[in-house]
Design an enzyme around this catalytic site. Sequence first.
Site, PDB file in Angstrom:
ATOM      1  N   LYS A 117      37.820 -28.537   5.035  1.00  0.00           N
ATOM      2  CA  LYS A 117      36.885 -28.866   6.122  1.00  0.00           C
ATOM      3  C   LYS A 117      37.568 -29.745   7.161  1.00  0.00           C
ATOM      4  CE  LYS A 117      32.914 -28.933   2.972  1.00  0.00           C
ATOM      5  NZ  LYS A 117      32.230 -27.662   2.981  1.00  0.00           N
ATOM      6  N   GLU A 205      30.537 -37.909   7.517  1.00  0.00           N
ATOM      7  CA  GLU A 205      29.818 -37.293   8.628  1.00  0.00           C
ATOM      8  C   GLU A 205      28.503 -38.034   8.785  1.00  0.00           C
ATOM      9  OE1 GLU A 205      28.983 -33.128   8.037  1.00  0.00           O
ATOM     10  OE2 GLU A 205      30.992 -32.568   8.672  1.00  0.00           O
ATOM     11  N   HIS A 240      21.601 -28.308  -2.130  1.00  0.00           N
ATOM     12  CA  HIS A 240      22.442 -27.902  -1.002  1.00  0.00           C
ATOM     13  C   HIS A 240      22.911 -26.448  -1.120  1.00  0.00           C
ATOM     14  CE1 HIS A 240      22.548 -31.945   0.571  1.00  0.00           C
ATOM     15  NE2 HIS A 240      23.058 -32.404  -0.533  1.00  0.00           N
ATOM     16  N   ARG A 297      34.993 -15.157   4.351  1.00  0.00           N
ATOM     17  CA  ARG A 297      34.697 -14.047   3.434  1.00  0.00           C
ATOM     18  C   ARG A 297      33.356 -13.457   3.805  1.00  0.00           C
ATOM     19  NH1 ARG A 297      30.568 -16.719   0.848  1.00  0.00           N
ATOM     20  NH2 ARG A 297      30.909 -18.950   0.628  1.00  0.00           N
TER      21      ARG A 297
HETATM   22  P1  ADP Z   1      29.451 -26.613   1.170  1.00  0.00           P
HETATM   23  O1  ADP Z   1      30.779 -26.110   1.614  1.00  0.00           O
HETATM   24  O2  ADP Z   1      29.520 -27.440  -0.074  1.00  0.00           O
HETATM   25  O3  ADP Z   1      28.402 -25.558   1.126  1.00  0.00           O
HETATM   26  P2  ADP Z   1      28.500 -27.493   3.786  1.00  0.00           P
HETATM   27  O4  ADP Z   1      29.281 -28.342   4.693  1.00  0.00           O
HETATM   28  O5  ADP Z   1      28.422 -26.035   4.121  1.00  0.00           O
HETATM   29  O6  ADP Z   1      29.023 -27.691   2.292  1.00  0.00           O
HETATM   30  O7  ADP Z   1      27.029 -28.059   3.669  1.00  0.00           O
HETATM   31  C1  ADP Z   1      26.075 -27.528   2.766  1.00  0.00           C
HETATM   32  C2  ADP Z   1      24.693 -28.046   3.101  1.00  0.00           C
HETATM   33  O8  ADP Z   1      24.664 -29.479   3.052  1.00  0.00           O
HETATM   34  C3  ADP Z   1      24.230 -27.719   4.506  1.00  0.00           C
HETATM   35  O9  ADP Z   1      23.657 -26.444   4.582  1.00  0.00           O
HETATM   36  C4  ADP Z   1      23.216 -28.820   4.743  1.00  0.00           C
HETATM   37  O10 ADP Z   1      22.019 -28.536   4.055  1.00  0.00           O
HETATM   38  C5  ADP Z   1      23.851 -30.017   4.073  1.00  0.00           C
HETATM   39  N1  ADP Z   1      24.682 -30.792   5.027  1.00  0.00           N
HETATM   40  C6  ADP Z   1      26.002 -30.645   5.271  1.00  0.00           C
HETATM   41  N2  ADP Z   1      26.433 -31.516   6.215  1.00  0.00           N
HETATM   42  C7  ADP Z   1      25.355 -32.233   6.588  1.00  0.00           C
HETATM   43  C8  ADP Z   1      25.143 -33.313   7.520  1.00  0.00           C
HETATM   44  N3  ADP Z   1      26.134 -33.822   8.251  1.00  0.00           N
HETATM   45  N4  ADP Z   1      23.893 -33.814   7.641  1.00  0.00           N
HETATM   46  C9  ADP Z   1      22.863 -33.319   6.885  1.00  0.00           C
HETATM   47  N5  ADP Z   1      23.000 -32.340   5.998  1.00  0.00           N
HETATM   48  C10 ADP Z   1      24.228 -31.786   5.830  1.00  0.00           C
END
Ligand code: ADP
Length: 503
Positions: A117, A205, A240, A297
């Site tokens: 990331k 973040e 999540h 993917r």
């Molecule tokens: P992963 O790769 O583990 O799936 P992501 O970055 O795609 O992680 O985030 C997964 C979920 O976590 C998002 O869909 C959201 O629900 C929550 N999330 C991620 N970043 C944030 C953020 N900065 N603020 C609030 N929720 C977040």
Amino acid sequence: MKINKLLVANRGEIALRVMRTAREMGIKTVAIFSEADRNALHVRYADEAVCVGPAPSSESYLRGDVIIDVCQKLGVDAIHPGYGFLSENANFARQVREAGLIFIGPSPESIEVMGSKLAAKAAVADYDIPMVPGTPSAIDGSASGRAEAKVISAKIGYPILIKASAGGGGKGMRVVEQEADFDEQMDRAVSEAISSFSDGSVFIEKYVTSPRHVEIQVLGDQHGNIIHLFERECSVQRRHQKVVEEAPSAILTPEIREAMGQAAVGVARACNYYGAGTVEFIVDANLNFYFLEMNTRLQVEHPVTELITGVDLVEQMIYIAEGKALTIRQEDLQIKGHAVEIRVYAEDPANNFLPDVGTLETYVRPQGNGVRVDDGFEQGMAIPIYYDPMIAKLITYGDDRAAAIQKMIRAIDEYQISGVQTTLGFCRFVMNHHAFRSGQFDTGFVSQYFTPEVLATQSNAEENELAAVFAAYLLNNQAAKPSQTQAVGPARSKSQWRTKRLG
Ligand code: ADP
């Protein structure tokens, strides 16, 4: 180069889904399987199938060396990795290329950049992509590193989110509500990141409040053409992780859609992307959107995009891997209708969504216009404990959102699953909920609205309805043929109805 024989390095519904398109394209298919999947449907469907090892995926579906060996023995030209397993493994993609085979996906270099990331954020820095405020590099775990991170967090404003750079599947993510909790949550995030990804790098973040998860599907070819196929919204999540997805999103305006599409194409361009990919964004209550990460993917939820655009994403992936230029131009694409997908997991929503694997004693799929079921099981089959407990993806399509939701409720009601607990009842609850129906929901939907009791209420309402129908039936029957009521009536107990209806 034309692909004549394709191996799917995966199992279950996605292996079947890929092989179906391959077959339509006149391509021969090879399945791999573990000892636990000997009788699986994807094995039966393929033209050829090879056992690659024992049940644990580390000894079978993740054995890249064995899989490449199978390809060479059987004269396979290309490997489709599906999702999960080796699909985002840059080393595997590289080994496939070095073995003279085609990896149906992006280059190992793109996978590498987007697999982290933090590297992804660095790569898109020059492309004017909105990003959530946070630390641009990994937090140094030392006392001075932490102190610096706390200064940044205070500036961003709590709550903040500590995230694993190598994260995926919602793991290694910790919300910190206030500075006093920082160190404890940091320790937890790092140890989870190490145990899940063997990489303890974490970053910060801002925690976006009322966040919605909206992602854009992109397709790029090997000649530098990149298009987007609009968005999918995946805000209904537990842990999540997504459980309900739809396309288009209920809240995007054409202007925001266009801006997000452009941003997604920018992200793809930043890593010279080709193949199918998904750029994930988080959207706040004011419809500001921020880049989260790119998944290099095919996604689980890709069918909703296929239904609203009419594009077969696997077919496009295969053409792109063959080196063909995209024939779809951005201006050719438009959104038609609305699609909703639910993930039917063998999980118990009443018990914190814990997996509940077992044998599918009853398994009858819903059917009919606008209903698509992507699954890998038949009645009587057992869901192996070794893998993801997803039984099926149920997807419905209608002229508009309300029609797709109504069709979903009808399809859920028709779906008969017994032997394991499933997320069907939970998804019915979502479909009927005013927040979901009105489009006013965010990723907090489950924690905000869902308690196991709502399922009990739902089943009672259903049982009452069934009991009423039943009573009417008995009355009718009694009036017509009194002697037969005994035989017909109690033969099906209420509890049987309930298992069948609720799964
Ligand atoms: P992963 O790769 O583990 O799936 P992501 O970055 O795609 O992680 O985030 C997964 C979920 O976590 C998002 O869909 C959201 O629900 C929550 N999330 C991620 N970043 C944030 C953020 N900065 N603020 C609030 N929720 C977040």
